[in-house]
Design an enzyme around this catalytic site. Sequence first.
Site, PDB file in Angstrom:
ATOM      1  N   LYS A  13      79.958  64.335  18.355  1.00  0.00           N
ATOM      2  CA  LYS A  13      80.540  65.667  18.124  1.00  0.00           C
ATOM      3  C   LYS A  13      81.026  66.310  19.414  1.00  0.00           C
ATOM      4  O   LYS A  13      82.115  66.861  19.470  1.00  0.00           O
ATOM      5  CB  LYS A  13      79.509  66.621  17.479  1.00  0.00           C
ATOM      6  CG  LYS A  13      79.008  66.198  16.123  1.00  0.00           C
ATOM      7  CD  LYS A  13      78.166  67.292  15.484  1.00  0.00           C
ATOM      8  CE  LYS A  13      76.901  67.638  16.260  1.00  0.00           C
ATOM      9  NZ  LYS A  13      75.885  66.578  16.283  1.00  0.00           N
ATOM     10  N   ARG A  88      73.330  74.404  10.668  1.00  0.00           N
ATOM     11  CA  ARG A  88      72.605  73.151  10.460  1.00  0.00           C
ATOM     12  C   ARG A  88      71.670  73.241   9.257  1.00  0.00           C
ATOM     13  O   ARG A  88      70.951  72.279   8.983  1.00  0.00           O
ATOM     14  CB  ARG A  88      71.761  72.882  11.702  1.00  0.00           C
ATOM     15  CG  ARG A  88      72.120  71.573  12.432  1.00  0.00           C
ATOM     16  CD  ARG A  88      71.346  71.627  13.686  1.00  0.00           C
ATOM     17  NE  ARG A  88      71.114  70.514  14.490  1.00  0.00           N
ATOM     18  CZ  ARG A  88      71.659  70.352  15.697  1.00  0.00           C
ATOM     19  NH1 ARG A  88      72.608  71.144  16.121  1.00  0.00           N
ATOM     20  NH2 ARG A  88      71.242  69.388  16.462  1.00  0.00           N
TER      21      ARG A  88
HETATM   22  P1  AMP Z   1      71.950  69.401  19.842  1.00  0.00           P
HETATM   23  O1  AMP Z   1      72.286  69.318  21.291  1.00  0.00           O
HETATM   24  O2  AMP Z   1      73.037  70.015  19.007  1.00  0.00           O
HETATM   25  O3  AMP Z   1      71.457  68.100  19.274  1.00  0.00           O
HETATM   26  O4  AMP Z   1      70.725  70.433  19.725  1.00  0.00           O
HETATM   27  C1  AMP Z   1      69.521  70.205  20.433  1.00  0.00           C
HETATM   28  C2  AMP Z   1      68.370  70.876  19.706  1.00  0.00           C
HETATM   29  O5  AMP Z   1      68.603  72.286  19.601  1.00  0.00           O
HETATM   30  C3  AMP Z   1      68.160  70.419  18.259  1.00  0.00           C
HETATM   31  O6  AMP Z   1      67.396  69.226  18.171  1.00  0.00           O
HETATM   32  C4  AMP Z   1      67.419  71.621  17.690  1.00  0.00           C
HETATM   33  O7  AMP Z   1      66.075  71.656  18.120  1.00  0.00           O
HETATM   34  C5  AMP Z   1      68.128  72.794  18.371  1.00  0.00           C
HETATM   35  N1  AMP Z   1      69.277  73.272  17.577  1.00  0.00           N
HETATM   36  C6  AMP Z   1      70.607  73.245  17.947  1.00  0.00           C
HETATM   37  N2  AMP Z   1      71.367  73.805  16.993  1.00  0.00           N
HETATM   38  C7  AMP Z   1      70.540  74.199  15.999  1.00  0.00           C
HETATM   39  C8  AMP Z   1      70.721  74.822  14.742  1.00  0.00           C
HETATM   40  N3  AMP Z   1      71.952  75.172  14.306  1.00  0.00           N
HETATM   41  N4  AMP Z   1      69.637  75.067  13.981  1.00  0.00           N
HETATM   42  C9  AMP Z   1      68.394  74.726  14.393  1.00  0.00           C
HETATM   43  N5  AMP Z   1      68.138  74.131  15.570  1.00  0.00           N
HETATM   44  C10 AMP Z   1      69.196  73.856  16.374  1.00  0.00           C
END
Ligand code: AMP
Length: 223
Positions: A13, A88
């Site tokens: 992404k 999410r």
């Molecule tokens: P990412 O870099 O997008 O994989 O996000 C890293 C971490 O941030 C995820 O594993 C979640 O713990 C938290 N996170 C990011 N976006 C969300 C979201 N929209 N809802 C809940 N947790 C989130």
Amino acid sequence: MRLVLMGPPGAGKGTQAKRLIDEFSMVHLSSGDIFREVRASGSALGERLAAYMDAGELVPDDLVVSIMAQAISESDSASGIMLDGFPRTVPQAEALDEQLSQASATLDAVVVIVADDDVIVERITGRRSCPECGKIFHVTFMPSAAGEFCDVCGDGKVALTQREDDREDVVRQRLAAYLAQTQPVIGYYRRAGLKMIELNGNGSPEEVTAELMTALQAVGLRN
Ligand code: AMP
């Protein structure tokens, strides 16, 4: 244009988001990046986020929605936004709908990138970055010329680091969270009649970008 970019962690992404914002003038809002910035500030809120993130669990909806609503209202502009990693969960999607409808705005499309679990685990667990300059490497696909050290900073003496949540056990937990909590958001948007663009993220970033650009043209969002 307002787009939501969805897909499991490691589907690519972030890479595609960067290519999209180069092509269209949009503000890129990555919830993961925003949360990492809040964490780095060392605030009490940052510590709360860290506990969930390091365990590979989703941050509770109320916290996510308040942080993202503010980020969106600060950066929504005529040129548009690319939401990456948010919403999410279905309650987050509902909160976003509410915020957009209050601003008489709508989403133009939802882009979903899917990839196989094995491909994802290899991509994420091999990821390394330089704590000083932020350059991203991959132990197999994009190794540093200086091995375990950054090939840009400090004469090859700055050790590369792995994100706490990029360890395999945490990656598996993040994939489980995606399946249980995030996949239902795809059905939610499909039922709402939004334009859905579904891409296979197993290929190279160039292949995925080409597929994405063709799909945007097909739904009338690109000339
Ligand atoms: P990412 O870099 O997008 O994989 O996000 C890293 C971490 O941030 C995820 O594993 C979640 O713990 C938290 N996170 C990011 N976006 C969300 C979201 N929209 N809802 C809940 N947790 C989130």
